[in-house]
Scaffold this active site. Structure first.
Site, mmCIF file in Angstrom:
data_model
loop_
_atom_site.group_PDB
_atom_site.id
_atom_site.type_symbol
_atom_site.label_atom_id
_atom_site.label_comp_id
_atom_site.label_asym_id
_atom_site.label_seq_id
_atom_site.Cartn_x
_atom_site.Cartn_y
_atom_site.Cartn_z
ATOM 1 N N SER A 128 0.852 -1.199 0.000
ATOM 2 C CA SER A 128 0.000 0.000 0.000
ATOM 3 C C SER A 128 0.879 1.237 0.000
ATOM 4 O O SER A 128 1.385 1.670 1.036
ATOM 5 C CB SER A 128 -0.906 0.002 1.231
ATOM 6 O OG SER A 128 -1.647 1.204 1.239
ATOM 7 N N HIS A 164 -0.645 -1.782 -4.352
ATOM 8 C CA HIS A 164 -1.997 -1.424 -3.900
ATOM 9 C C HIS A 164 -2.162 0.095 -3.963
ATOM 10 O O HIS A 164 -1.452 0.845 -3.292
ATOM 11 C CB HIS A 164 -2.199 -1.938 -2.478
ATOM 12 C CG HIS A 164 -3.587 -1.775 -1.972
ATOM 13 N ND1 HIS A 164 -4.618 -2.631 -2.311
ATOM 14 C CD2 HIS A 164 -4.138 -0.848 -1.142
ATOM 15 C CE1 HIS A 164 -5.727 -2.243 -1.712
ATOM 16 N NE2 HIS A 164 -5.464 -1.154 -1.000
ATOM 17 N N ASP A 196 -4.501 3.158 -3.251
ATOM 18 C CA ASP A 196 -5.666 3.611 -2.493
ATOM 19 C C ASP A 196 -6.170 4.949 -3.031
ATOM 20 O O ASP A 196 -5.670 6.006 -2.650
ATOM 21 C CB ASP A 196 -5.297 3.773 -1.020
ATOM 22 C CG ASP A 196 -5.154 2.436 -0.313
ATOM 23 O OD1 ASP A 196 -6.096 1.635 -0.392
ATOM 24 O OD2 ASP A 196 -4.112 2.211 0.323
ATOM 25 N N MET A 234 -8.713 7.812 -3.012
ATOM 26 C CA MET A 234 -9.720 8.357 -2.087
ATOM 27 C C MET A 234 -10.209 9.714 -2.589
ATOM 28 O O MET A 234 -9.395 10.538 -3.019
ATOM 29 C CB MET A 234 -9.107 8.558 -0.708
ATOM 30 C CG MET A 234 -8.531 7.303 -0.105
ATOM 31 S SD MET A 234 -7.887 7.678 1.523
ATOM 32 C CE MET A 234 -7.034 6.144 1.869
ATOM 33 N N HIS A 290 -7.671 0.156 -5.587
ATOM 34 C CA HIS A 290 -8.708 0.133 -4.547
ATOM 35 C C HIS A 290 -9.417 1.488 -4.577
ATOM 36 O O HIS A 290 -8.894 2.486 -4.073
ATOM 37 C CB HIS A 290 -8.047 -0.119 -3.185
ATOM 38 C CG HIS A 290 -9.006 -0.156 -2.041
ATOM 39 N ND1 HIS A 290 -8.587 -0.144 -0.728
ATOM 40 C CD2 HIS A 290 -10.366 -0.215 -1.999
ATOM 41 C CE1 HIS A 290 -9.645 -0.184 0.077
ATOM 42 N NE2 HIS A 290 -10.726 -0.214 -0.674
ATOM 43 N N MET A 293 -11.811 4.024 -3.291
ATOM 44 C CA MET A 293 -12.648 4.462 -2.164
ATOM 45 C C MET A 293 -13.281 5.775 -2.589
ATOM 46 O O MET A 293 -12.936 6.854 -2.104
ATOM 47 C CB MET A 293 -11.788 4.620 -0.902
ATOM 48 C CG MET A 293 -11.427 3.294 -0.271
ATOM 49 S SD MET A 293 -10.064 3.451 0.887
ATOM 50 C CE MET A 293 -8.719 3.320 -0.261
ATOM 51 N N MET A 330 -12.160 -4.938 4.383
ATOM 52 C CA MET A 330 -11.459 -3.912 5.147
ATOM 53 C C MET A 330 -11.407 -4.341 6.608
ATOM 54 O O MET A 330 -12.455 -4.629 7.207
ATOM 55 C CB MET A 330 -12.189 -2.570 5.064
ATOM 56 C CG MET A 330 -12.195 -1.911 3.701
ATOM 57 S SD MET A 330 -10.557 -1.602 3.017
ATOM 58 C CE MET A 330 -9.795 -0.605 4.300
ATOM 59 N N ASP A 370 -7.361 -5.963 3.985
ATOM 60 C CA ASP A 370 -6.731 -4.640 3.938
ATOM 61 C C ASP A 370 -6.915 -3.911 5.261
ATOM 62 O O ASP A 370 -8.029 -3.575 5.633
ATOM 63 C CB ASP A 370 -7.368 -3.849 2.782
ATOM 64 C CG ASP A 370 -6.711 -2.502 2.549
ATOM 65 O OD1 ASP A 370 -5.733 -2.170 3.228
ATOM 66 O OD2 ASP A 370 -7.206 -1.778 1.658
HETATM 67 C C1 DX5 Z 1 -6.956 2.275 4.247
HETATM 68 C C2 DX5 Z 1 -6.319 1.706 3.015
HETATM 69 C C3 DX5 Z 1 -5.280 0.694 3.278
HETATM 70 C C4 DX5 Z 1 -4.110 1.169 4.123
HETATM 71 C C5 DX5 Z 1 -3.387 -0.032 4.676
HETATM 72 O O1 DX5 Z 1 -7.970 3.123 3.858
HETATM 73 O O2 DX5 Z 1 -7.312 1.098 2.191
HETATM 74 O O3 DX5 Z 1 -4.830 0.125 2.062
HETATM 75 O O4 DX5 Z 1 -3.213 1.987 3.426
HETATM 76 O O5 DX5 Z 1 -2.393 0.387 5.541
HETATM 77 P P1 DX5 Z 1 -2.002 -0.434 6.855
HETATM 78 O O6 DX5 Z 1 -1.442 -1.750 6.408
HETATM 79 O O7 DX5 Z 1 -0.969 0.454 7.504
HETATM 80 O O8 DX5 Z 1 -3.237 -0.587 7.691
HETATM 81 ZN ZN ZN Z 2 -6.615 -0.144 0.443
#
Ligand code: DX5
Ligand code: ZN
Length: 215
Positions: free
Chosen positions: A6, A31, A33, A35, A64, A66, A135, A171
């Protein structure tokens, strides 16, 4: 077990010098993320950064999303040839159509559930899904703690999957203290943020995690 790094937890301004050194034998997926400041309060990055990262490594992207109404954004990611594109079941009224569109564009279809969303909400979409992303923290930040009933929910998801060819990805809060139990519970892919980037190097940390689950 695959490890999906990530990069939210990495120094984003240094990706150009760090990502080319990622060893595909240790880090299986990147990965990403995404957002939008709407579905989750934070804004991280979007398709432009994903494209940059794609150009830095042969390791495939694990996108991913979000974001609210992912159907309005998903098309920007097809040209990146990602391993999969995952959207949240909480964010769209059209999960079946969206899943079909993603599949028709050559990526695996992932559906994600927030900690508060029951596994049963997947019942009607299971035939369209290649991957379930559970999650185990509330989405938004890296570095949070794995939720209390996470393992139970993982076992339940595994039961729902049964013999279907669906990968199970987890995740949030994954580290050396829980990766072995995750493996035991049938998890195929773990997303790791802080567990890779907090100290040392991500490749060495990923190798250590892989050693813990190597048999
Ligand atoms: C949270 C993300 C995750 C996050 C994981 O919203 O979707 O992918 O970055 O990080 P760790 O492993 O530190 O929980
Ligand atoms: Zn994620």
């Amino acid at each position: 077990m695959k490890i999906s790094a990530s990069i939210l937890a990495a120094k984003l301004t240094e990706l150009g010098s760090t990502v080319p050194a990622y060893d595909p034998a240790a880090i299986d997926l990147m990965h990403m993320d995404v957002m939008d400041g709407n579905f989750v309060p934070q804004i991280s990055f979007g398709e432009a950064l994903c494209k940059e990262v794609r150009g830095l490594t042969p390791i495939p992207l694990d996108v991913h999303l979000m974001v609210s109404k992912p159907e309005n954004h998903v098309a920007k990611y097809y040209e990146l040839n990602p391993y999969c594109i995952t959207f949240h079941i909480e964010t769209t009224d059209f999960p079946v159509r969206l899943a079909q569109e993603i599949k028709n564009n050559g990526a695996k279809v992932g559906i994600s559930l927030n900690p508060g969303t029951p596994v049963s909400s997947l019942e009607t979409v299971l035939p369209y899904v290649d991957l379930i992303l559970l999650m185990t923290v509330e989405p938004g930040f890296y570095g949070q703690k794995f939720i209390v009933n996470g393992m139970e929910k993982i076992r339940k998801a595994k039961e729902w999957i049964g013999s279907r060819p669906i990968e199970l990805e987890v995740d949030g809060g994954v580290n050396e203290t829980n990766i072995q139990e995750l493996k035991k519970n049938g998890v195929d892919i773990v997303v790791v943020g802080a567990g890779l980037y907090k100290t040392g190097t991500p490749v060495e940390n990923a190798k250590k995690l892989k050693t813990l689950v190597s048999n």
